[in-house]
Write a protein that holds these residues in place. Structure first.
Motif, PDB file in Angstrom:
ATOM      1  N   ASN A  31      56.156  30.963  77.941  1.00  0.00           N
ATOM      2  CA  ASN A  31      56.291  30.601  76.531  1.00  0.00           C
ATOM      3  C   ASN A  31      57.098  31.688  75.849  1.00  0.00           C
ATOM      4  OD1 ASN A  31      54.512  32.691  75.190  1.00  0.00           O
ATOM      5  ND2 ASN A  31      53.013  31.742  76.537  1.00  0.00           N
ATOM      6  N   GLN A  33      57.409  33.597  71.875  1.00  0.00           N
ATOM      7  CA  GLN A  33      56.925  33.683  70.508  1.00  0.00           C
ATOM      8  C   GLN A  33      57.966  34.419  69.668  1.00  0.00           C
ATOM      9  OE1 GLN A  33      52.902  35.103  70.074  1.00  0.00           O
ATOM     10  NE2 GLN A  33      52.215  34.183  71.982  1.00  0.00           N
ATOM     11  N   TYR A  35      58.481  36.636  66.020  1.00  0.00           N
ATOM     12  CA  TYR A  35      57.843  37.405  64.963  1.00  0.00           C
ATOM     13  C   TYR A  35      58.901  37.901  64.000  1.00  0.00           C
ATOM     14  CZ  TYR A  35      53.411  37.643  67.496  1.00  0.00           C
ATOM     15  OH  TYR A  35      52.236  37.321  68.124  1.00  0.00           O
ATOM     16  N   GLN A  37      59.459  41.032  61.109  1.00  0.00           N
ATOM     17  CA  GLN A  37      58.942  42.297  60.588  1.00  0.00           C
ATOM     18  C   GLN A  37      59.821  42.723  59.414  1.00  0.00           C
ATOM     19  OE1 GLN A  37      58.810  45.576  63.421  1.00  0.00           O
ATOM     20  NE2 GLN A  37      57.138  46.550  62.326  1.00  0.00           N
ATOM     21  N   PRO A  43      54.710  43.292  62.315  1.00  0.00           N
ATOM     22  CA  PRO A  43      55.152  41.989  62.818  1.00  0.00           C
ATOM     23  C   PRO A  43      54.241  40.862  62.341  1.00  0.00           C
ATOM     24  CG  PRO A  43      55.126  43.624  64.567  1.00  0.00           C
ATOM     25  CD  PRO A  43      54.427  44.241  63.395  1.00  0.00           C
ATOM     26  N   PHE A  45      53.575  36.740  62.912  1.00  0.00           N
ATOM     27  CA  PHE A  45      53.827  35.611  63.806  1.00  0.00           C
ATOM     28  C   PHE A  45      54.536  34.480  63.064  1.00  0.00           C
ATOM     29  CE2 PHE A  45      53.068  32.778  67.288  1.00  0.00           C
ATOM     30  CZ  PHE A  45      52.711  31.550  66.736  1.00  0.00           C
ATOM     31  N   PHE A  88      61.902  39.428  66.092  1.00  0.00           N
ATOM     32  CA  PHE A  88      61.604  39.730  67.491  1.00  0.00           C
ATOM     33  C   PHE A  88      61.191  38.461  68.234  1.00  0.00           C
ATOM     34  CE2 PHE A  88      61.551  44.306  67.411  1.00  0.00           C
ATOM     35  CZ  PHE A  88      61.138  44.652  66.135  1.00  0.00           C
ATOM     36  N   THR A  92      54.922  36.403  77.137  1.00  0.00           N
ATOM     37  CA  THR A  92      53.669  36.808  77.785  1.00  0.00           C
ATOM     38  C   THR A  92      53.838  36.615  79.281  1.00  0.00           C
ATOM     39  OG1 THR A  92      52.751  34.598  77.540  1.00  0.00           O
ATOM     40  CG2 THR A  92      52.220  36.197  75.817  1.00  0.00           C
ATOM     41  N   GLU A  99      46.816  37.373  75.948  1.00  0.00           N
ATOM     42  CA  GLU A  99      47.782  38.051  76.804  1.00  0.00           C
ATOM     43  C   GLU A  99      48.560  39.082  76.015  1.00  0.00           C
ATOM     44  OE1 GLU A  99      47.375  36.455  80.671  1.00  0.00           O
ATOM     45  OE2 GLU A  99      48.553  38.099  79.853  1.00  0.00           O
ATOM     46  N   LYS A 100      48.949  40.157  76.709  1.00  0.00           N
ATOM     47  CA  LYS A 100      49.813  41.131  76.066  1.00  0.00           C
ATOM     48  C   LYS A 100      51.162  40.493  75.788  1.00  0.00           C
ATOM     49  CE  LYS A 100      51.670  43.094  80.338  1.00  0.00           C
ATOM     50  NZ  LYS A 100      51.667  44.279  81.231  1.00  0.00           N
ATOM     51  N   LEU A 101      51.812  40.979  74.747  1.00  0.00           N
ATOM     52  CA  LEU A 101      53.152  40.523  74.399  1.00  0.00           C
ATOM     53  C   LEU A 101      54.165  41.559  74.861  1.00  0.00           C
ATOM     54  CD1 LEU A 101      52.462  39.311  70.764  1.00  0.00           C
ATOM     55  CD2 LEU A 101      52.983  37.862  72.730  1.00  0.00           C
ATOM     56  N   PHE A 103      57.843  42.484  73.946  1.00  0.00           N
ATOM     57  CA  PHE A 103      58.803  42.222  72.879  1.00  0.00           C
ATOM     58  C   PHE A 103      60.224  42.579  73.297  1.00  0.00           C
ATOM     59  CE2 PHE A 103      56.446  41.335  68.965  1.00  0.00           C
ATOM     60  CZ  PHE A 103      55.161  41.659  69.335  1.00  0.00           C
ATOM     61  N   GLY A 104      61.176  41.834  72.730  1.00  0.00           N
ATOM     62  CA  GLY A 104      62.559  42.255  72.793  1.00  0.00           C
ATOM     63  C   GLY A 104      62.785  43.373  71.786  1.00  0.00           C
ATOM     64  N   LYS A 105      64.024  43.872  71.724  1.00  0.00           N
ATOM     65  CA  LYS A 105      64.322  44.975  70.809  1.00  0.00           C
ATOM     66  C   LYS A 105      64.570  44.494  69.389  1.00  0.00           C
ATOM     67  CE  LYS A 105      65.951  48.348  74.125  1.00  0.00           C
ATOM     68  NZ  LYS A 105      66.971  49.348  74.463  1.00  0.00           N
TER      69      LYS A 105
END
Lengths: 113, 117
Positions: A31, A33, A35, A37, A43, A45, A88, A92, A99-101, A103-105
């Protein structure tokens, strides 16, 4: 885990112009997601995409998940100054549950009024 | 409370000192996550708890970092012998198991900005 790559890193637009940020992975994603910020904020959702080829809209925001589930995009139509912030994508490692996320930069968007 | 809260909002410490950062999740949220974010980067996962136990601590950079959640609610991130490279914003998030197979939505707190001099 595999990081997701986001482009561009920065985008500066005039108010009213459209904006798109892209998120790419070398492996199939369970999946994706998105976000947002705001400057100095945390961040928040926006949306989760799960299905191949999925397209979801939130007012001026359109989110897409690629057919191969290896890329995603966020498109903003007619940007406003309130759209300023860093967007962002995050993946997962597995599908479902807590689950931990990863992230991209992020893509930092600035909007000139 | 209405959202995830974190204290302190700012922490300045000297190299070598010990610090504790606190996270109070949304009431009823069973999962709690710690991330840290350096300037210009996305949040980087550190550890997450399911109830009182650490379900995944693979993101902790070394043994100077430790986190607890003794009663399944508030969590404390502890950093020993701080180094300048530990300077970052430490974010906490919490989630509640959702229906179906989708991944839980994580709600982030405002973060603690840690500066190690």
């Amino acid at each position: 885990g595999q990081q997701v790559m986001q482009i561009p890193q920065y985008q500066h637009v005039q108010e009213g112009e459209d904006f798109t940020t892209y998120c790419n992975s070398s492996t199939t994603l369970s999946n994706i997601q998105w976000y947002k910020q705001r400057p100095g904020g945390h961040p928040v959702f926006l949306i989760q995409l799960v299905k191949s080829g999925e397209v979801k809209k939130q007012k001026r925001l359109t989110f897409q998940f690629g057919e191969a589930k290896k890329n995603s995009s966020l498109h903003i139509t007619a940007t406003q100054t309130t759209d300023v912030g860093t967007y962002f994508c995050a993946r997962t490692p597995r599908e479902g549950g807590s689950e931990k996320l990863v992230f991209g930069k992020g893509t930092k968007l600035t909007v000139n009024p | 409370g209405a959202g995830v809260s974190q204290t302190p909002s700012n922490k300045v410490t000297e190299k070598g000192k010990y610090v504790e950062l606190r996270c109070d999740p949304i009431s009823g949220h069973t999962a709690l996550y710690w991330y840290r974010q350096s300037l210009g980067q996305g949040p980087e996962f550190l550890i997450y708890f399911q109830g009182t136990g650490a379900a995944d601590d693979s993101g902790l950079p070394n043994d100077r970092f430790f986190a607890v959640r003794p009663e399944g609610s508030v969590s404390t991130l502890k950093i020993q012998r701080t180094e300048r490279g530990d300077s970052a914003v430490y974010l906490c998030a919490s989630s509640f198991p959702g229906a179906g197979g989708s991944t839980d939505t994580q709600y982030f707190g405002p973060g603690t900005r840690l500066t190690v001099l």
